[in-house]
Design a protein around this motif. Structure first.
Motif, PDB file in Angstrom:
ATOM      1  N   ALA A  88       0.844  -1.197   0.000  1.00  0.00           N
ATOM      2  CA  ALA A  88       0.000   0.000   0.000  1.00  0.00           C
ATOM      3  C   ALA A  88       0.882   1.250   0.000  1.00  0.00           C
ATOM      4  N   VAL A  89       0.423   2.291  -0.701  1.00  0.00           N
ATOM      5  CA  VAL A  89       1.165   3.544  -0.802  1.00  0.00           C
ATOM      6  C   VAL A  89       0.418   4.625  -0.029  1.00  0.00           C
ATOM      7  N   LYS A  90       1.099   5.235   0.933  1.00  0.00           N
ATOM      8  CA  LYS A  90       0.470   6.289   1.734  1.00  0.00           C
ATOM      9  C   LYS A  90       0.398   7.574   0.920  1.00  0.00           C
ATOM     10  N   GLU A  91      -0.803   8.158   0.883  1.00  0.00           N
ATOM     11  CA  GLU A  91      -1.026   9.406   0.150  1.00  0.00           C
ATOM     12  C   GLU A  91      -1.954  10.301   0.955  1.00  0.00           C
ATOM     13  N   GLY A  92      -1.417  11.342   1.531  1.00  0.00           N
ATOM     14  CA  GLY A  92      -2.228  12.340   2.227  1.00  0.00           C
ATOM     15  C   GLY A  92      -3.168  11.786   3.275  1.00  0.00           C
ATOM     16  N   GLY A  93      -2.699  10.920   4.132  1.00  0.00           N
ATOM     17  CA  GLY A  93      -3.532  10.381   5.196  1.00  0.00           C
ATOM     18  C   GLY A  93      -4.374   9.186   4.798  1.00  0.00           C
ATOM     19  N   GLN A  94      -4.300   8.788   3.532  1.00  0.00           N
ATOM     20  CA  GLN A  94      -5.013   7.600   3.064  1.00  0.00           C
ATOM     21  C   GLN A  94      -4.002   6.663   2.420  1.00  0.00           C
ATOM     22  N   TYR A  95      -4.473   5.503   1.987  1.00  0.00           N
ATOM     23  CA  TYR A  95      -3.586   4.513   1.382  1.00  0.00           C
ATOM     24  C   TYR A  95      -4.136   4.073   0.034  1.00  0.00           C
TER      25      TYR A  95
ATOM     26  N   LEU B 103      -8.502   4.588  -3.014  1.00  0.00           N
ATOM     27  CA  LEU B 103      -7.899   5.053  -1.769  1.00  0.00           C
ATOM     28  C   LEU B 103      -8.779   4.616  -0.605  1.00  0.00           C
ATOM     29  N   VAL B 104      -8.149   4.135   0.460  1.00  0.00           N
ATOM     30  CA  VAL B 104      -8.865   3.735   1.667  1.00  0.00           C
ATOM     31  C   VAL B 104      -8.165   4.347   2.882  1.00  0.00           C
ATOM     32  N   THR B 105      -8.827   4.295   4.022  1.00  0.00           N
ATOM     33  CA  THR B 105      -8.308   4.998   5.189  1.00  0.00           C
ATOM     34  C   THR B 105      -7.234   4.244   5.959  1.00  0.00           C
ATOM     35  N   SER B 106      -7.137   2.924   5.805  1.00  0.00           N
ATOM     36  CA  SER B 106      -6.118   2.195   6.564  1.00  0.00           C
ATOM     37  C   SER B 106      -5.224   1.367   5.646  1.00  0.00           C
TER      38      SER B 106
END
Length: 92
Positions: free
Chosen positions: A33-40, A64-67
């Protein structure tokens, strides 16, 4: 030095974490998963040894998802479905 790394970006320890693959029908699935601005973002790799060579297919989804855990679970499910549909032709 901290100011420059914030301005120009530096690799965090999260990016260098070794990912344990999940084996599925002879393929190895790497959940990355790639972290992007507080989402993944859902992302990862599918690999398989073929004719003595490691073949690899990398993909990044627009989802994009939150975790991070949710992103990796979705990636695993999507990768399994992709393998079921495409088989070895993934690498063509």
């Amino acid at each position: 030095m901290g100011l420059f790394s914030k301005l120009f970006g530096s690799k965090s320890s999260e990016q260098t974490t070794e990912v344990e693959p999940v084996e599925y029908k002879g393929f190895l699935i790497y959940q990355e998963a790639v972290k992007e601005g507080g989402q993944y973002r859902i992302a990862g790799r599918i690999t398989k040894e073929k004719d003595g060579e490691i073949k690899s297919h990398r993909f990044i989804r627009s989802d994009l998802v939150t975790s991070e855990q949710d992103a990796n679970e979705l990636m695993l499910n999507k990768a399994k479905m992709f393998i079921d549909q495409m088989g070895d032709s993934i690498f063509n």
